[in-house]
Design an enzyme around this catalytic site. Sequence first.
Site, PDB file in Angstrom:
ATOM      1  N   ASP A   1       0.825  -1.259   0.085  1.00 26.54           N
ATOM      2  CA  ASP A   1       0.159  -0.137  -0.039  1.00 26.54           C
ATOM      3  C   ASP A   1       0.639   1.404  -0.189  1.00 26.54           C
ATOM      4  O   ASP A   1       1.629   1.369   0.738  1.00 26.54           O
ATOM      5  CB  ASP A   1      -0.834   0.126   1.048  1.00 26.54           C
ATOM      6  CG  ASP A   1      -1.582  -1.050   1.558  1.00 26.54           C
ATOM      7  OD1 ASP A   1      -1.555  -2.153   0.808  1.00 26.54           O
ATOM      8  OD2 ASP A   1      -1.992  -1.289   2.739  1.00 26.54           O
TER       9      ASP A   1
ATOM     10  N   GLU B   1     -10.634  -2.867   4.756  1.00 28.26           N
ATOM     11  CA  GLU B   1      -9.121  -2.084   4.515  1.00 28.26           C
ATOM     12  C   GLU B   1      -9.179  -0.698   3.801  1.00 28.26           C
ATOM     13  O   GLU B   1      -9.775  -0.476   2.736  1.00 28.26           O
ATOM     14  CB  GLU B   1      -8.403  -3.183   3.739  1.00 28.26           C
ATOM     15  CG  GLU B   1      -8.180  -4.316   4.662  1.00 28.26           C
ATOM     16  CD  GLU B   1      -7.032  -5.221   3.921  1.00 28.26           C
ATOM     17  OE1 GLU B   1      -6.489  -6.041   4.686  1.00 28.26           O
ATOM     18  OE2 GLU B   1      -6.909  -5.237   2.667  1.00 28.26           O
TER      19      GLU B   1
HETATM   20  C1  FRU Z   1      -3.904  -3.816   2.502  1.00 27.40           C
HETATM   21  C2  FRU Z   1      -3.148  -4.123   3.891  1.00 27.40           C
HETATM   22  C3  FRU Z   1      -3.735  -3.163   5.054  1.00 27.40           C
HETATM   23  C4  FRU Z   1      -2.438  -3.341   6.074  1.00 27.40           C
HETATM   24  C5  FRU Z   1      -1.420  -3.601   5.071  1.00 27.40           C
HETATM   25  C6  FRU Z   1      -0.444  -4.091   5.699  1.00 27.40           C
HETATM   26  O1  FRU Z   1      -3.009  -4.417   1.434  1.00 27.40           O
HETATM   27  O2  FRU Z   1      -3.482  -5.417   4.448  1.00 27.40           O
HETATM   28  O3  FRU Z   1      -4.875  -3.300   5.556  1.00 27.40           O
HETATM   29  O4  FRU Z   1      -2.455  -2.116   6.924  1.00 27.40           O
HETATM   30  O5  FRU Z   1      -1.820  -3.962   4.064  1.00 27.40           O
HETATM   31  O6  FRU Z   1       0.828  -4.379   4.796  1.00 27.40           O
END
Ligand code: FRU
Length: 719
Positions: free
Chosen positions: A296, A471
């Site tokens: 992300d 998310e």
């Molecule tokens: C989304 C996620 C988020 C989390 C991050 C961890 O891709 O699962 O919810 O904060 O990646 O890397």
Amino acid sequence: MKTVAPIFLSLSVALAAARAQQPDIVVADFEAETYGAWKTTGTAFGRGPARGALPGQMAVEGFAGRGLVNSFLGGDKATGTLTSPEFTIERKFLSFLIGGGGFAGKTCVNLVVSGKIVRIATGPNTEPGGSERLEPSGWDVSELTGKSAHLVVVDDATGGWGHLNLDQIMQADTAPPMAVKIAKGVSREVVAEKRWLHFPVKTGAMKRVVTVSVDGKTERRFDIELADAEPDWWAPLDVSAWAGKTLTISVNQLPENSTALSSIKQADGMIGAENLYHEALRPQLQFSAKRGWVNDPNGLVFFNGEYHLFFQHNPYGWSWGNMHWGHAVSRDLVHWEEIGEALYPDDMGPMFSGSAVVDEQNTSGFGRDGKAPLVLIYTAAGNPTVQCLAYSLDGRTFTKFAGNPVIPQITGGNRDPKVFWHAPSKRWVLTLYVQLPDAPGAPKPNHTIHFFTSPNLRDWTLRSTTPGFFECPDFFELPVDSDAAHQKWVLTAASSEYQVGTFDGEKFTPETPKLPAQRGRGFYAAQTFSGMPDGRRVQIGWGQCPSLGMPFNQLQCFPCELSLRSTPGGPRLAWQPIAQLASLRVKSHRHEPCTLNEGGKNPLSDVHGELLEIRADFTPAPNSEVLFKVRGVEIRYDSAKQEIVIDKHRAPAPLRDGHQSVIILTDRTNFTIWASDGLTYVPFPLIANPKELVVEISVKGDAVKFSLLEAHEVKSIWP
Ligand code: FRU
């Protein structure tokens, strides 16, 4: 000394080997549905071999064939034993593949002769982290030849790594590739003289747990696929904070003959710098980390004249793990400079996703000398999983707030805070993903977005919740058709689906159902910039585009400017590549407005390039098809179905007043297509043949009128 004819020598060696080596005997390969004559007690082993990972388990790799013994049935809590029938030891070695917990007597396989345990082997893992990979192992049993024996697989552990994986048990006369002993808790001391320590990585190797401590305090701790011999690449760790001090580098366990620890190097630069950004699968128009995995985008913000791109980063591996906030800056949103980690994992856990704001009025009190602080709001994903702050005055060094966390755990599944300043109510608003427990009438799973407000970024009050988003929420206001008097709010989350509605400072009221957004593949967890100097709403998403075999993986998609456009169904999100794309053009081919007939000449026959931006506006007949063959890849507009087709993937792309507008951007590990004035956005992972460098445009069916037809050869964003 007499020499012996080589032919004779090799023949005699081969004969001796043949005499010594009888065929291997399969003791058990666990390919059948049941354990056959093996007997179980307890529940951990189930009725028969597993087929890979069991529910709740990480990926299990390294076993042979389809089946294996896996005592994770019912999780780590379950216990039991699995006992083989008696067999006679007829070869010098007993070999097998083993993984899981590393607790002698608790998660192990025992060789029993005459009622006594004569050999014992465990999996490799005793600490959190690690991997479910099975590795070759075994015993020298030459002194036991001729004896009757049996094996007992034991799972008598109920905590972390309370299970064992086992497969492919063989009797053989050649030593199994293991025969190397595992040394536990090995360490090495080095005085930090250079900026970086470089760790040897072999992607896919067994994960080890490395700690780096200084003056008895563990400063860094991470999982890493250490190379025991020749590495694929080197993972850098910045040790400049401890210049001149003695660093103790410890590894939980290593084969005794591993060179992993001794080969760790110090240097002021990175290893592989000469080829940096020129690697075969390095995205050339989009950001990827110099080394390691990214997911992300985080903390997208404009601060002190620079755009900041933080990102979920595993600096030490090709795959997800060890989440840090990596950090890159840019003056134009296109050219990025990666400047090292902003947030390292700490005692509160790995650093999961979040956002950043510039606290202009210093409501947080983190500002100094009239300087507004840059504040990062992130998830520390330990146990509990909580929301935290870090701040910076220079956009380079970050201090974690001593009063963390600012939002305690609501449920274990709470994460990804996105914050913005809500001017009408003069306070901060934070959206947080929270998975609530299942409840009657609530959707399953019970994904929600919680809305909080705060006067100062430190104290947060829950105001409302909205169901249905999973998310990485993002929440922002946009004018409809650029009409400043007609604003709507957009709530979106990791999948990019969204709702349009209104917001009163505490509660979001949707006016649309949940709408699909991106129409491609592998686009996830997008976020928009805060504090943009020009009011644009610019979004970057994580592009799940693998770079196989490279020392880096995945990318951040080309930034898009978002808008809301009226459609017959109501206002809808539209994406356009940001205008700065034009700054990358090196050679432009513009064709006069024209009409293309089936079988006509290719109007873009002189285009030649790897990185291409193609733009076409056209008015197709109801049955015509426009075919763009770009770098060997077919992209079609099917006007009967009003769809864009790439690589058999179809995306709805409605005509707008009979027109279609298409933009195609090619990079090394993905293509991106924008159509229908941006209402259709198709990011698409794809690796085109590097030798295919031309563009062909053709038409099927009735003639198509093009009002715009241009192709730009664009240049890499990297130096
Ligand atoms: C989304 C996620 C988020 C989390 C991050 C961890 O891709 O699962 O919810 O904060 O990646 O890397």
